[in-house]
Scaffold this active site. Structure first.
Site, short mmCIF file in Angstrom:
data_model
loop_
_atom_site.label_atom_id
_atom_site.label_comp_id
_atom_site.label_asym_id
_atom_site.label_seq_id
_atom_site.Cartn_x
_atom_site.Cartn_y
_atom_site.Cartn_z
N HIS A 1 -19.33 58.17 -38.63
CA HIS A 1 -18.08 58.90 -38.85
C HIS A 1 -17.82 59.10 -40.34
O HIS A 1 -17.48 60.21 -40.77
CB HIS A 1 -16.91 58.14 -38.23
CG HIS A 1 -15.57 58.71 -38.58
ND1 HIS A 1 -15.12 59.92 -38.10
CD2 HIS A 1 -14.59 58.26 -39.43
CE1 HIS A 1 -13.93 60.19 -38.61
NE2 HIS A 1 -13.58 59.20 -39.41
N GLY B 1 -2.00 68.37 -59.91
CA GLY B 1 -3.18 67.60 -59.51
C GLY B 1 -4.33 68.51 -59.08
O GLY B 1 -4.31 69.73 -59.32
N CYS C 1 -5.17 64.18 -47.75
CA CYS C 1 -4.04 64.91 -47.17
C CYS C 1 -4.17 65.07 -45.67
O CYS C 1 -3.19 65.35 -44.98
CB CYS C 1 -3.89 66.28 -47.84
SG CYS C 1 -5.32 67.36 -47.63
N ASN C 2 -5.37 64.86 -45.15
CA ASN C 2 -5.58 65.06 -43.72
C ASN C 2 -5.96 63.81 -42.95
O ASN C 2 -6.14 63.87 -41.73
CB ASN C 2 -6.69 66.11 -43.50
CG ASN C 2 -6.23 67.49 -43.86
OD1 ASN C 2 -5.13 67.89 -43.52
ND2 ASN C 2 -7.06 68.23 -44.59
N ARG C 3 -6.09 62.68 -43.63
CA ARG C 3 -6.50 61.47 -42.91
C ARG C 3 -6.11 60.21 -43.68
O ARG C 3 -5.99 60.21 -44.91
CB ARG C 3 -8.00 61.47 -42.64
CG ARG C 3 -8.87 61.19 -43.87
CD ARG C 3 -10.35 61.26 -43.54
NE ARG C 3 -10.72 62.61 -43.11
CZ ARG C 3 -11.06 62.92 -41.87
NH1 ARG C 3 -11.10 61.99 -40.93
NH2 ARG C 3 -11.36 64.17 -41.56
N SER D 1 -13.56 67.72 -41.64
CA SER D 1 -12.42 68.22 -42.40
C SER D 1 -11.71 69.34 -41.66
O SER D 1 -12.28 70.00 -40.78
CB SER D 1 -12.88 68.73 -43.77
OG SER D 1 -13.38 67.68 -44.56
N GLN E 1 -13.04 62.15 -52.69
CA GLN E 1 -12.06 61.20 -52.19
C GLN E 1 -12.75 59.99 -51.55
O GLN E 1 -12.28 58.86 -51.68
CB GLN E 1 -11.14 61.90 -51.19
CG GLN E 1 -10.21 62.90 -51.87
CD GLN E 1 -9.60 63.89 -50.90
OE1 GLN E 1 -10.15 64.18 -49.85
NE2 GLN E 1 -8.44 64.44 -51.27
N GLU F 1 -15.48 71.56 -46.98
CA GLU F 1 -14.65 71.56 -48.20
C GLU F 1 -15.13 70.49 -49.17
O GLU F 1 -15.72 69.50 -48.79
CB GLU F 1 -13.18 71.39 -47.84
CG GLU F 1 -12.88 70.19 -46.96
CD GLU F 1 -12.29 69.04 -47.73
OE1 GLU F 1 -12.26 69.11 -48.97
OE2 GLU F 1 -11.90 68.07 -47.08
N GLY G 1 3.13 71.21 -59.09
CA GLY G 1 2.16 70.11 -59.02
C GLY G 1 0.93 70.44 -59.83
O GLY G 1 0.43 71.58 -59.80
#
Length: 438
Positions: A106, A198, A53-55, A116, A127, A121, A196
């Site tokens: 990285h 998930g 969701c962030n990358r 994050s 992921q 987190e 949702g």
């Protein structure tokens, strides 16, 4: 044997700009197949895609031991730019890139939770592992990216087991819930709807229950998933067609579907609001990418919408304890990076050094046999002495260049030495196996 990465994250782009780079599971596989085909033209044989969701980050590698990149091949950022399509976006200002050791470092930092939005987190480690597994399944990852992602997963697991970076579990979902609580107050008084089913939805529901929410409903497209979560929260599972009615009754909504488009549209929200008491506020946390809530919904009377950008702006307030653990996690990252570099150095040099010694041994044997034929009949002792002498000469001649190759730690310089060795010793077998057509 270069590793390269190019991507966009919450550090460089807003959620609105990250949306086009979000991939549904089927799209993920299709993109990998296309990317593997395209990057082959840039001399890259392996590719993997990490999307959260962030990358969204594209990793690629080359197995050519005589080739080294000092910069990211143009085709990698082009692949992501094409995903943005015709949007008025200055692509270069939002993309980040890493090459070789920095790319590996990285990814290790990402898996360890250091990069994050919420430091430490949990979700990102899974992921990273899932991205690796998919690339292996699709056969777009080879030994280099396999070793890269294994190093990252080890770093992530060690960070969470050997340090306190995740001692107090937190996530984007829990941070969003924290902000909802600060806006609403006692969550026990709120009727909460989760849209949702998930992992993000589960984490949000768990966080809501922990912070006092008691009246939870969950809506999902898969009834069985909604039922499972509702039972765990002692809540109510609702069918998807009941979404509008559920919005009408809710005080707080957490939306986190994996839909490729907005599900809480202006039309749906206006219809739901018409059946509400005008004075009742509605809080919505949209933690999906792409966003579940149409931006225009923010302008509707009585509605407050939080998205990931809002979460990011406030998240630093709760991270003081985790900040103290960062040096220990960075040390783990460096340990895993060095472990990877040792593996890479061995993998790069093994075929070159083996070919060098094989070439030296072949020449030694040929010249020894020629000398023995010229000498005529000799005793076994003389043959043994000559064999030992020629073997010692070859060993001494090759020892210095072999040691120099093994000890060089600078990636660019080592690449130069490898290419020079392949050419100077005419190691055709190494050149052919690497795919170099020279």
């Amino acid at each position: 044997m270069p590793v390269v990465c190019v991507g966009v994250s919450h550090h460089t782009a807003s959620v609105a700009l990250r949306e086009p780079l979000a991939f549904a599971p089927t799209e993920h596989r299709e993109f990998l197949t296309k990317a593997a085909r395209d990057v082959a033209e840039a001399g890259l044989a392996e590719v993997a895609l990490l999307t959260t969701c962030n990358r969204t980050e594209l990793y690629a590698a080359s197995a050519d031991v005589s080739h080294a990149f000092s910069a990211v091949p143009n085709r990698l950022p082009q692949l992501l730019a094409e995903r943005w399509g015709g949007r008025d976006v200055q692509v270069d200002t939002h993309l980040s890139a890493w090459v070789n050791t920095e790319a590996v470092r990285h990814l290790c930092r990402v898996a360890a939770g250091l990069d994050s939005l919420v430091i430490g987190e949990h979700e990102v480690l899974g992921q990273v592992a899932a991205a690796h597994e998919l690339a292996v399944d699709e056969r777009t990852a080879g030994p280099i990216l396999d070793a890269t992602f294994q190093a990252a997963v080890r770093a992530g697991r060690r960070a969470r087991s050997e340090t306190g970076i995740a001692r107090h579990p937190s996530s984007v979902s829990s941070e969003a819930v924290r902000q909802l609580r600060s806006l609403w107050g006692d969550l026990a008084t709120a009727r909460v709807l989760i849209v949702g089913t998930g992992q993000a939805g589960k984490l949000a529901g768990d966080a809501l229950r922990k912070r006092g929410a008691r009246r939870l409903s969950v809506v999902g497209r898969t009834a069985a998933h909604a039922d499972t979560l509702a039972r765990a929260w002692q809540g109510v599972a609702l069918p998807w067609h009941a979404l509008e009615a559920a919005l009408r009754e809710a005080d707080i909504v957490v939306s986190c579907t994996g839909a490729p488009h907005a599900v809480l549209t202006r039309e749906l929200m206006e219809s739901a609001l018409r059946g509400r008491e005008s004075a009742r506020p509605l809080l919505i946390a949209d933690i999906a990418v792409p966003r579940d809530v149409e931006p225009v919904v923010r302008s509707l009377p009585g509605v407050t919408v939080l998205d990931l950008d809002d979460v990011q702006r406030h998240v630093e307030e709760n991270l003081a304890g985790r900040q103290l653990e960062i040096p220990a996690v960075e040390a783990i990252v460096e340990d895993e990076v060095q472990r990877f570099e040792e593996w890479r150095r061995g993998a790069e040099l093994r075929p070159v050094l083996s070919a060098m010694w094989a070439r030296g041994e072949a020449i030694r044997r040929r010249e020894l046999e020629k000398a023995l034929r010229a000498l005529g009949p000799t005793t076994p002792e003389v043959r043994a002495e000559l064999d030992a002498l020629t073997r010692s000469l070859v060993n001494k001649l090759l020892d210095a260049p072999a040691r120099r190759l093994r000890e060089e730690t600078d990636l660019d310089r080592r690449g130069v030495y490898v290419r020079a060795s392949v050419d100077l010793f005419d190691l055709a077998e190494v050149r052919d196996s690497s795919g170099d057509g020279r």
